[in-house]
Design an enzyme around this catalytic site. Structure first.
Site, short mmCIF file in Angstrom:
data_model
loop_
_atom_site.label_atom_id
_atom_site.label_comp_id
_atom_site.label_asym_id
_atom_site.label_seq_id
_atom_site.Cartn_x
_atom_site.Cartn_y
_atom_site.Cartn_z
N GLU A 228 0.88 -1.17 0.00
CA GLU A 228 0.00 0.00 0.00
C GLU A 228 0.91 1.21 0.00
O GLU A 228 1.52 1.55 1.01
CB GLU A 228 -0.92 -0.04 1.22
CG GLU A 228 -2.14 0.87 1.10
CD GLU A 228 -1.87 2.29 1.57
OE1 GLU A 228 -1.55 3.14 0.69
OE2 GLU A 228 -1.95 2.55 2.76
N CYS A 262 -2.25 9.14 2.81
CA CYS A 262 -2.08 8.64 1.45
C CYS A 262 -3.36 8.82 0.63
O CYS A 262 -3.29 9.07 -0.57
CB CYS A 262 -1.65 7.17 1.46
SG CYS A 262 -2.74 6.07 2.38
#
Length: 454
Positions: A228, A262
């Site tokens: 990720e 993010c």
């Protein structure tokens, strides 16, 4: 080696700790290997009971955990407390739903009986970031524990007390010795741990650079990995959007956690017909974000996590301005602070600028003006990243039509992108691969075995 932790709000060293020696790492690897068979052999009911105990410990120690987060990486007090509660809820969710996610899946074939069963794989190494130092860990740990796996955590170097508190709440919640432990190690040591035969897989949340390194190491060892990585999420505003609702969501998505998220909205792609109105409202709302002490509940903009991160962000802002971007708000470090950066809005952002081409991991919003829906979609997809994106429109059908064509792992219509334990989470393109959360997340680190009885 001694590591010093600096409070980003004060610039003062608040904690020191030593990295583990080789013998200490070996002890934890051995303990994890020994703990795996009995843990995998326990019933889902037993594992669920322990996970609920961990949820209780998270809530009982929420104040200590909040203090550690705020001191180590600068998170606002309210945001930190909310993060702890989200982790507790994730533990309870998997305790409640793992049995359904893991039950054998019957497949109709010519055999007497054929089915898929899910089996734990062993020890998983988790390499986790500082920006959500509790949630990022628990969104992996909760499904991993219910799957019957054991885990070792290599946390970001600036949040060691957060890592130790996670270990404490797990043990106090009833987790057996060896099922989970913390490795205070550097990147070279982490690479060695990943190569150890007792480690079966790795999950990483972090930068593209870190992802390339860890994924290459895992690939060399033929070990499963989930990556990720970074994101530069599009926030697409169509000409029929409710601007008041949209602007409120835009400010929250960009400036919560000091923009160090993010899946934060980073590129605000606004159709020309309403661009001026959106920008005026957005700048006004963003200017209300007040920088200050993250322990003070009136503060609405936290410091960045480290001074070097602020410096890197400011260089990106300056380079963008040097190429023609216009500063509408902020744009300079908060004077007299160690890592403060104000809410900043850049307009007239175009290709070739860092604000267009790169991830801005801090409280800086980039305004990208476009002609129409088709142009908005083109610009939204004109990026190497593919984590998330959102579309804002008065017509949900119109918004969904664009959302379905966004090249990303999660597309939201009239809502900000978020990680939700009920939904799979992960990216595409250079934002990584694999999924966390929901049933997809619990299956990532399991042997999905076919059983066929003729």
């Amino acid at each position: 080696m001694t590591v010093e932790i600096v409070n980003p709000a004060t610039g003062l060293v608040t904690y020191r700790h030593e990295l583990l020696k080789a013998a200490e790492v070996e002890q934890r690897l051995g303990a994890a290997a020994d703990a795996f068979p009995p843990w995998a052999g326990r019933s889902l009911q037993d594992r669920g009971t322990i996970l609920r105990g961990i949820a209780g410990q998270l809530r009982a120690r929420r104040g200590d955990i909040q203090q550690a987060m705020t001191t180590e990486m600068g998170k606002l007090k309210g945001e930190a407390l909310a993060e702890v509660e989200k982790c507790a809820q994730a533990c309870e969710y998997y305790a409640d739903h793992a049995a359904d996610y893991l039950k054998p899946q019957l497949i109709d074939t010519e055999a007497q009986r054929s089915y898929v069963r899910y089996e734990p794989i062993g020890c998983v190494l988790a390499v986790m970031p500082w920006n959500f130092p509790i949630w990022q860990v628990f969104r992996f740990l909760a499904p991993a524990f219910m799957a019957g796996n054991v885990a070792l955590l290599k946390h970001a170097s600036n949040v060691p007390q957060c890592a130790d508190l996670i270990l404490a709440v797990c043990r106090d919640g009833g987790l057996p010795e060896g099922v989970f432990d913390v490795l205070h190690i550097d990147n070279d040591q982490a690479a060695e741990v990943l190569r150890d035969r007792r480690v079966k897989a790795v999950t990483l949340t972090g930068s593209e650079r870190a992802g390339r390194s860890i994924a290459a190491n895992a690939g060399d060892q033929l070990k499963k990995c989930v990556m990720e990585l970074g994101g530069s999420d599009a926030f697409v505003v169509l000409d029929d959007a409710d601007l008041d609702k949209t602007v409120a969501a835009a400010v929250k998505s960009r400036f919560d956690n000091s923009g160090q998220t993010c899946i934060a909205a980073k590129r605000f792609i606004v159709v020309d017909a309403i661009a001026d109105a959106f920008v005026e409202k957005f700048v006004a709302a963003a200017s209300a974000r007040v920088y200050g002490d993250p322990q003070n509940e009136t503060t609405t903009l936290a410091p960045m996590a480290r001074a070097d991160l602020r410096e890197e962000l400011h260089k990106q802002v300056q380079a963008s301005v040097g190429k023609g971007a216009k500063v509408l708000l902020g744009g300079e470090p908060v004077a007299g602070t160690h890592a403060g950066y104000p809410a900043t809005v850049l307009d007239n952002v175009v290709p070739g600028m860092p604000a267009y081409d790169e991830e801005l991991f801090g409280p800086v919003a980039a305004i990208l003006r476009v002609r129409d829906d088709a142009d908005a979609l083109r610009v939204a997809n004109d990026t190497t990243f593919g984590l998330g994106g959102s579309v804002w429109s008065g017509d949900p059908v119109r918004g969904e039509a664009i959302a379905k064509r966004l090249e990303c792992g999660a597309a939201f219509v009239n809502a900000v992108v978020k990680s939700d334990v009920r939904l799979p989470f992960g990216g595409s393109k250079r934002s990584g691969f694999g999924r966390e959360l929901a049933d997809h997340g619990i299956h990532e680190f399991m042997n999905i075995k076919t059983v066929y009885v003729a």
